[in-house]
Design a protein around this motif. Structure first.
Motif, PDB file in Angstrom:
ATOM      1  N   ARG A  93       0.862  -1.179   0.000  1.00 37.44           N
ATOM      2  CA  ARG A  93       0.000   0.000   0.000  1.00 37.44           C
ATOM      3  C   ARG A  93       0.901   1.233   0.000  1.00 37.44           C
ATOM      4  NH1 ARG A  93      -3.180  -3.092  -1.520  1.00 37.44           N
ATOM      5  NH2 ARG A  93      -5.103  -3.809  -0.507  1.00 37.44           N
ATOM      6  N   SER A  96      -1.386   4.561   0.139  1.00 36.14           N
ATOM      7  CA  SER A  96      -2.637   4.529   0.897  1.00 36.14           C
ATOM      8  C   SER A  96      -2.376   4.735   2.382  1.00 36.14           C
ATOM      9  CB  SER A  96      -3.354   3.188   0.688  1.00 36.14           C
ATOM     10  OG  SER A  96      -3.705   3.000  -0.666  1.00 36.14           O
ATOM     11  N   ALA A  99      -3.976   2.207   5.711  1.00 34.72           N
ATOM     12  CA  ALA A  99      -4.203   0.863   5.181  1.00 34.72           C
ATOM     13  C   ALA A  99      -2.929   0.046   5.349  1.00 34.72           C
ATOM     14  CB  ALA A  99      -4.601   0.925   3.706  1.00 34.72           C
ATOM     15  N   SER A 101      -0.361  -3.010   4.264  1.00 35.07           N
ATOM     16  CA  SER A 101       0.028  -3.760   3.074  1.00 35.07           C
ATOM     17  C   SER A 101      -0.330  -5.231   3.246  1.00 35.07           C
ATOM     18  CB  SER A 101       1.530  -3.623   2.824  1.00 35.07           C
ATOM     19  OG  SER A 101       1.854  -2.320   2.386  1.00 35.07           O
ATOM     20  N   PRO A 155       2.870   5.887   3.733  1.00 32.98           N
ATOM     21  CA  PRO A 155       2.572   6.104   2.316  1.00 32.98           C
ATOM     22  C   PRO A 155       3.414   7.228   1.718  1.00 32.98           C
ATOM     23  CG  PRO A 155       0.869   7.086   3.677  1.00 32.98           C
ATOM     24  CD  PRO A 155       1.776   6.350   4.608  1.00 32.98           C
ATOM     25  N   GLU A 163       1.050   3.777   7.506  1.00 36.77           N
ATOM     26  CA  GLU A 163       0.686   2.680   6.622  1.00 36.77           C
ATOM     27  C   GLU A 163       0.211   1.490   7.456  1.00 36.77           C
ATOM     28  OE1 GLU A 163       1.763  -1.014   4.363  1.00 36.77           O
ATOM     29  OE2 GLU A 163       2.881  -0.197   6.037  1.00 36.77           O
TER      30      GLU A 163
END
Length: 275
Positions: A93, A96, A99, A101, A155, A163
């Motif tokens: 990610r 993002s 969020a 990964s 991110p 992240e």
């Protein structure tokens, strides 16, 4: 091939499958397990050097291949191509905030497996750059006791973002409080990928469970490999490409503090807390 490539001949290359995903993992040493996750653009000679330091400190290092050419000297063009592929991969990610990964699920399974294989009270984990926050998400696996975040850079499009999914972050914070665990974080003051805003976000989310270390930019090695000189283009890799391997250097002190942190959490006979 490049003359600066590392053949990784002193590691055992294992092929491990978790959640229907198979990856190579380079293993060396004896003692409790420590997962060493490479920075962009992959398992470079400098990452392997750090893994050997972990091995020599009394641990079984597990170094998974997550991207790039294993052992490759980090050239600018090749490294940039690896970075671009990773940024669009479904496993990461990169862009993002809030969020986690998907690859962290596989890494948690690796930590669980390594603990079963190596014993001890638990497992250490260190992420760098692209993988920098992964060690925090891996705290959802009870075996992980010693997380280290080196220059966590995702991110990429949100300097103050984290992240990790909010519900997972809350679970990690609860566990840190419940078990009196801490998270070590490292960055250079002038890092353009891991900013002061990001460390402030970690501090807000984790409170005093997050132990930040900010090194002066002047402490970075002045002549890193081409990928870091041309693509990263700022002080960045605290214990790898920008580490100066000489007595009295702040980067070497950071390495020693990380090894002491692993020892404190994973080797019961070690009494001192490196904080």
């Amino acid at each position: 091939m490049h003359p600066g490539d590392d053949p990784l001949g002193d590691f055992e290359r294992r092929t491990l499958t978790f959640h229907d995903e198979t990856r190579p993992v380079y293993v060396a040493g004896h003692g409790p397990a420590v997962i060493v996750m490479a920075e962009m653009p992959g398992i470079s000679p400098h990452v392997a050097r750090f893994a050997r330091w972990v091995r020599d400190a009394g641990f079984t290092v597990h170094m998974p291949s997550l991207f790039g050419r294993d052992g490759a000297f980090p050239l600018a063009e090749e490294g940039l191509a690896v970075m671009k592929r990773a940024c669009v991969s479904a496993e990461f990610r990169a862009l993002s905030s809030g969020a986690s990964s998907p690859v962290t699920r596989w890494l948690r399974a690796l930590a669980r497996h390594a603990h079963e294989q190596c014993g001890g009270p638990g497992v250490g984990a260190i992420g760098m750059c692209f993988t920098g926050n992964f060690a925090l998400t891996m705290m959802l696996e009870p075996a992980v006791l010693a997380p280290v975040l080196c220059q966590p850079s995702l991110p990429l499009n949100d300097p103050g973002g984290l992240e990790i999914a909010p519900d997972e972050l809350a679970q990690v914070k609860q566990r840190l409080d419940r078990e009196a665990l801490t998270v070590l974080g490292y960055r250079f003051a002038g890092d353009r990928f891991c900013t002061a805003q990001r460390f402030a976000a970690y501090a807000e989310a984790l409170g005093d469970r997050f132990v930040p270390r900010v090194l002066p930019s002047s402490a970075a090695h002045p002549e890193p490999p081409p990928f870091f000189a041309q693509v990263v283009a700022s002080p960045h890799s605290v214990v790898t490409a920008h580490l100066i391997d000489a007595a009295g250097e702040p980067t070497l002190a950071a390495r020693d503090e990380i090894l002491a942190f692993f020892a404190h959490r994973l080797l019961p006979a070690t009494p001192a807390d490196p904080r």
